[in-house]
Motif scaffolding. Structure first.
Motif, mmCIF file in Angstrom:
data_model
loop_
_atom_site.group_PDB
_atom_site.id
_atom_site.type_symbol
_atom_site.label_atom_id
_atom_site.label_comp_id
_atom_site.label_asym_id
_atom_site.label_seq_id
_atom_site.Cartn_x
_atom_site.Cartn_y
_atom_site.Cartn_z
ATOM 1 N N GLU A 87 32.875 46.361 39.409
ATOM 2 C CA GLU A 87 32.677 47.753 39.793
ATOM 3 C C GLU A 87 33.750 48.174 40.796
ATOM 4 N N PHE A 88 34.282 49.388 40.613
ATOM 5 C CA PHE A 88 35.244 49.944 41.548
ATOM 6 C C PHE A 88 35.097 51.462 41.534
ATOM 7 N N ASP A 89 35.734 52.129 42.468
ATOM 8 C CA ASP A 89 35.703 53.583 42.530
ATOM 9 C C ASP A 89 36.909 54.118 41.772
ATOM 10 N N HIS A 90 36.675 54.669 40.586
ATOM 11 C CA HIS A 90 37.802 55.100 39.758
ATOM 12 C C HIS A 90 38.507 56.333 40.323
ATOM 13 N N THR A 96 42.500 49.571 44.431
ATOM 14 C CA THR A 96 41.284 49.773 45.199
ATOM 15 C C THR A 96 40.394 48.551 45.031
ATOM 16 N N GLY A 97 39.591 48.260 46.029
ATOM 17 C CA GLY A 97 38.828 47.022 46.034
ATOM 18 C C GLY A 97 37.675 47.000 45.062
ATOM 19 N N VAL A 98 37.355 45.814 44.578
ATOM 20 C CA VAL A 98 36.158 45.618 43.755
ATOM 21 C C VAL A 98 34.935 45.706 44.660
ATOM 22 N N LEU A 99 33.948 46.478 44.224
ATOM 23 C CA LEU A 99 32.744 46.702 45.022
ATOM 24 C C LEU A 99 31.636 45.710 44.694
ATOM 25 N N SER A 100 31.540 45.309 43.431
ATOM 26 C CA SER A 100 30.514 44.345 43.024
ATOM 27 C C SER A 100 30.869 43.814 41.641
ATOM 28 N N LYS A 140 39.733 40.752 45.543
ATOM 29 C CA LYS A 140 40.186 41.298 44.266
ATOM 30 C C LYS A 140 40.088 42.821 44.268
ATOM 31 N N GLY A 141 41.003 43.429 43.546
ATOM 32 C CA GLY A 141 41.003 44.868 43.389
ATOM 33 C C GLY A 141 41.336 45.245 41.960
ATOM 34 N N VAL A 142 41.386 46.544 41.712
ATOM 35 C CA VAL A 142 41.688 47.062 40.382
ATOM 36 C C VAL A 142 42.908 47.971 40.478
ATOM 37 N N GLN A 143 43.843 47.777 39.570
ATOM 38 C CA GLN A 143 45.012 48.650 39.472
ATOM 39 C C GLN A 143 45.440 48.743 38.018
ATOM 40 N N LEU A 147 42.640 43.469 36.985
ATOM 41 C CA LEU A 147 42.311 42.860 38.266
ATOM 42 C C LEU A 147 43.588 42.422 38.963
ATOM 43 N N VAL A 148 43.649 42.661 40.274
ATOM 44 C CA VAL A 148 44.790 42.225 41.072
ATOM 45 C C VAL A 148 44.276 41.647 42.374
ATOM 46 N N ASP A 149 45.092 40.809 43.009
ATOM 47 C CA ASP A 149 44.771 40.358 44.358
ATOM 48 C C ASP A 149 44.825 41.575 45.280
ATOM 49 N N TYR A 150 43.893 41.624 46.229
ATOM 50 C CA TYR A 150 43.776 42.849 47.033
ATOM 51 C C TYR A 150 43.320 42.523 48.442
ATOM 52 N N THR A 151 44.016 43.073 49.410
ATOM 53 C CA THR A 151 43.617 43.013 50.811
ATOM 54 C C THR A 151 43.346 44.430 51.283
ATOM 55 N N PRO A 152 42.132 44.735 51.716
ATOM 56 C CA PRO A 152 41.830 46.106 52.137
ATOM 57 C C PRO A 152 42.727 46.521 53.299
#
Length: 218
Positions: A87-90, A96-100, A140-143, A147-152
């Protein structure tokens, strides 16, 4: 010479199908192999519903259906074409980060799930690469649909809060000046007033704290 398998393929041109009650999948079939997604379970091909009453599955969907307990169906198709999702905020800027994370085909209910626009569907290989059902999946994030590595990014600290923190440093300087019998310089006095105005909300136009003066005491 037409074989029995040829006849089966003529009636069921796809190998894998799902039976359904209209709301969920009730069975998963390898029609050409005469089995279900449990290879030890045989089926009577002659007793199968008409192909028009079945949902065609891909080989990946057939494989992912093993041990699935609740595969939702709507309008004659799987609601979720993949078993796993992030789940992410499209609407957010990406990455943007994965939420769940979800195993969509093993949930007790699908009523409160996010809209599909906010779900990145994942393959079984993706899921296993993340560590499977029980592994920690942070960072993890979404781009661009991947899926991509992600640091908030760091959460910005409101300027007023920065000023309030700076007041603790000012108080230390007050104590130090008193102990040494010294006084603040005029630039330091102006600095104290500027920080106080930002901290209490009197100054609403500044966008950054002023630089600390040097020297502080005289």
């Amino acid at each position: 010479m037409t074989t029995a398998l040829d006849a089966i393929k003529a009636a069921y041109p796809d190998r894998y199908y799902a039976t359904t009650d209209g709301a969920v999948v009730t069975g998963v079939l390898d029609v050409w192999g005469g089995t279900t997604n449990n290879a030890q379970e045989q089926i009577n091909v002659l007793a199968l519903p008409a192909v028009s009453d079945l949902i065609v599955l891909t080989s990946d969907q057939f494989a992912e259906s093993v041990n699935a307990t609740n595969i939702p169906v709507a309008d004659g198709a799987l609601v979720y074409s993949r078993r796993y999702a992030a789940e992410f905020d499209h609407t957010a800027a990406q990455p943007t980060g994965v939420l769940s994370w979800f195993d969509l085909w093993a949930l007790g209910s699908h009523k409160n799930l996010p809209d599909q626009a906010n779900l990145l569907l994942l393959t079984a290989a993706d899921w296993q690469a993340l560590g499977g059902d029980y592994a920690y999946k942070g960072g993890k994030g979404v781009q661009d649909g991947k899926l991509v590595d992600y640091t908030p990014p760091p959460v910005p600290v409101p300027l007023s809060d920065q000023a309030k923190s700076e007041q603790a440093w000012i108080q230390y300087q007050v104590n130090l000046a008193a102990a040494m019998g010294e006084a603040f310089t005029d630039p330091m006095k102006a600095y104290v007033k500027a920080i106080t105005a930002i901290a209490d909300g009197t100054d609403t136009t500044s966008t950054a704290l002023p630089a600390r003066p040097d020297p502080i005491m005289a």
